[in-house]
Design an enzyme around this catalytic site. Structure first.
Site, mmCIF file in Angstrom:
data_model
loop_
_atom_site.group_PDB
_atom_site.id
_atom_site.type_symbol
_atom_site.label_atom_id
_atom_site.label_comp_id
_atom_site.label_asym_id
_atom_site.label_seq_id
_atom_site.Cartn_x
_atom_site.Cartn_y
_atom_site.Cartn_z
ATOM 1 C CD GLU A 76 -2.795 1.440 0.327
ATOM 2 O OE1 GLU A 76 -3.132 0.512 -0.436
ATOM 3 O OE2 GLU A 76 -3.220 2.612 0.226
ATOM 4 C CG HIS B 262 5.796 0.149 -3.094
ATOM 5 N ND1 HIS B 262 5.804 -1.037 -2.403
ATOM 6 C CD2 HIS B 262 7.083 0.590 -3.093
ATOM 7 C CE1 HIS B 262 7.038 -1.311 -2.010
ATOM 8 N NE2 HIS B 262 7.831 -0.343 -2.401
ATOM 9 C CD GLN C 254 19.101 -0.052 -3.363
ATOM 10 O OE1 GLN C 254 19.039 0.393 -4.502
ATOM 11 N NE2 GLN C 254 18.210 0.267 -2.434
ATOM 12 C CD GLN D 185 15.759 5.519 -1.468
ATOM 13 O OE1 GLN D 185 16.372 4.504 -1.305
ATOM 14 N NE2 GLN D 185 14.474 5.527 -1.794
HETATM 15 P P1 AMP Z 1 11.400 0.286 -2.063
HETATM 16 O O1 AMP Z 1 10.715 -0.610 -3.039
HETATM 17 O O2 AMP Z 1 11.287 -0.161 -0.644
HETATM 18 O O3 AMP Z 1 12.803 0.646 -2.481
HETATM 19 O O4 AMP Z 1 10.594 1.640 -2.094
HETATM 20 C C1 AMP Z 1 10.284 2.297 -3.298
HETATM 21 C C2 AMP Z 1 9.743 3.654 -2.976
HETATM 22 O O5 AMP Z 1 8.576 3.514 -2.174
HETATM 23 C C3 AMP Z 1 10.737 4.515 -2.175
HETATM 24 O O6 AMP Z 1 10.662 5.857 -2.609
HETATM 25 C C4 AMP Z 1 10.220 4.363 -0.776
HETATM 26 O O7 AMP Z 1 10.532 5.466 0.063
HETATM 27 C C5 AMP Z 1 8.728 4.289 -1.015
HETATM 28 N N1 AMP Z 1 8.069 3.640 0.133
HETATM 29 C C6 AMP Z 1 8.356 2.426 0.674
HETATM 30 N N2 AMP Z 1 7.586 2.207 1.755
HETATM 31 C C7 AMP Z 1 6.808 3.310 1.902
HETATM 32 C C8 AMP Z 1 5.815 3.717 2.838
HETATM 33 N N3 AMP Z 1 5.451 2.934 3.863
HETATM 34 N N4 AMP Z 1 5.222 4.928 2.669
HETATM 35 C C9 AMP Z 1 5.584 5.739 1.652
HETATM 36 N N5 AMP Z 1 6.514 5.427 0.740
HETATM 37 C C10 AMP Z 1 7.117 4.231 0.865
#
Ligand code: AMP
Length: 288
Positions: free
Chosen positions: A33, A35, A59, A153
Site C-alpha cells: 500500500e 508504493h 545497494q 534516500q
Molecule cells: P522500495 O521498493 O522499498 O525501495 O521503495 C520504493 C519507494 O517507495 C521509495 O521511494 C520508498 O521510500 C517508497 N516507500 C516504501 N515504503 C513506503 C511507505 N510505507 N510509505 C511511503 N513510501 C514508501
C-alpha cells in the site's frame, strides 16, 4: 499496460507520450500500500505513469538480505494494473549493469555518510545514487516520486538531481502506515507475529518524541533516552535514534526548528527504519 525489460523498449514505449507529463515511481518491487500511495500521486498528477521494479544488487550491503528480499513480480504487475500504471520497467541486472560497467554516482557529505550511510557502508548510497540516476536517465520523467519513509534516500536523490542537473522534479509522499502505526515495508513480511508486535515500539517511540516536543521538551538527549527506553521495553536495541537537520543531516541538540528523528533497528533478523519530522511548540517557518 506495457512491461518493458530493456531501456530501449522503455524509451520506445514513452516516445509517443512526451507531449504529456510523465511521472515515475522507482521501486524494488514486493509492492504494498505504501508504493500504491506513490502510484496514486503520480496517477493524479501525470498523463503517463511509469513504475520501475528492480532489486538493485549494488545497494545491498549484506548478501543474505539481497537473497531474502521478497520478489513477487506477478502480484506486483496486478497491483500496477489496478493502480492504472501505463508502463512497467522491470529490467534484469544484466540490462542495468552490462559487462564493463564502471561508473558510480557518489554523493558525499553527511547526507550520504551518516546514519544509513554509516551503518550500511558507503556502497549503499552509492548503489542507490547510481541506480536512481540510471533509472531517471532511462525514462526522463517530468516528476519522480519517493517516500518520506526513506528520508535520507530522498536527501541523497535531491542532491544528485541538483548537482547533475537532471531535469526532473522530486516529489515526496508521506509515510504510509498500517492502522497500528507500523510503517509499511516490503521487509515486514519477514517479521513473525511476535516480532511484528515488538516492532510497533519504533513508531510508538517516534510518536512519543513528537508529543513531547509539541509540549515543549527540546533537549534531544533527554528525548533520545525516552525513545531508547520505549524500544528497550520491547526488546529492541536500535542501531541509531538520531536527531538531525532534515536538509543537512547535521546532528541537533535542541529542537528549535523542524528536526528529523530517525530510527534504525533490527527486530529479529529484519532491519527496519522509520522516521518523523518533529516541529517545536509554536514554531513558524521563517522565524518569529
Ligand atoms: P522500495 O521498493 O522499498 O525501495 O521503495 C520504493 C519507494 O517507495 C521509495 O521511494 C520508498 O521510500 C517508497 N516507500 C516504501 N515504503 C513506503 C511507505 N510505507 N510509505 C511511503 N513510501 C514508501
Amino acid at each position: 499496460m506495457i512491461v518493458a525489460r530493456t531501456v530501449a523498449d522503455l524509451r520506445a514505449a514513452l516516445r509517443g507520450r512526451r507531449g504529456g507529463r510523465i511521472g515515475m515511481v522507482p521501486t524494488m518491487g514486493a509492492l504494498h500500500e505504501g508504493h500504491a500511495t506513490l502510484l496514486r500521486a503520480a496517477r493524479a498528477a501525470d498523463d503517463t505513469v511509469v513504475l520501475s521494479i528492480f532489486v538493485n544488487p549494488t545497494q545491498f550491503n549484506e548478501q543474505a538480505d539481497l537473497a531474502a528480499y521478497p520478489r513477487t513480480e506477478e502480484a506486483d504487475l496486478e497491483l500496477a494494473a489496478a493502480e492504472g500504471v501505463d508502463v512497467v520497467f522491470a529490467p534484469d541486472a544484466g540490462e542495468m549493469y552490462p559487462p564493463g560497467f564502471a561508473t558510480t554516482v557518489s554523493v558525499t557529505g553527511p547526507i550520504a555518510e551518516t546514519l544509513e550511510g554509516a551503518e550500511r557502508g558507503r556502497a549503499h548510497f552509492d548503489g542507490v545514487a547510481t541506480v536512481v540516476t540510471k533509472l531517471l536517465l532511462a525514462a526522463l520523467p517530468d516528476t519522480a516520486y519517493f517516500g518520506a519513509k526513506d528520508a535520507q534516500q530522498v536527501a541523497v536523490i535531491r542532491r544528485l538531481v541538483a548537482d547533475l542537473g537532471i531535469p526532473v522534479k522530486v516529489a515526496v509522499c508521506p509515510t504510509s502506515r498500517d492502522d497500528d502505526g507500523l510503517a509499511r515495508s516490503s521487509r515486514n513480511t519477514r517479521l513473525s507475529s511476535d516480532e511484528r508486535a515488538r516492532a510497533l515500539a519504533i513508531s510508538r517511540a517516534l510518536q512519543e518524541v513528537t508529543d513531547a516536543a509539541a509540549r515543549g521538551f527540546a533537549d534531544t538527549e533527554a528525548l533520545r533516552a525516552r525513545a531508547l527506553a520505549t524500544l528497550a521495553a520491547a526488546g529492541i536495541h536500535p542501531e541509531y535514534v538520531a536527531f538531525v537537520d532534515p536538509e543537512t543531516f547535521a546532528p541537533v541538540t535542541r529542537i528549535e526548528a523542524p528536526v528529523l528523528v530517525a530510527i534504525a533497528a533490527r527486530v529479529g533478523s529484519t532491519r527496519l527504519i522509520d522516521n518523523t519530522v518533529v516541529v517545536p511548540d509554536g514554531y513558524q517557518a521563517g522565524g518569529a
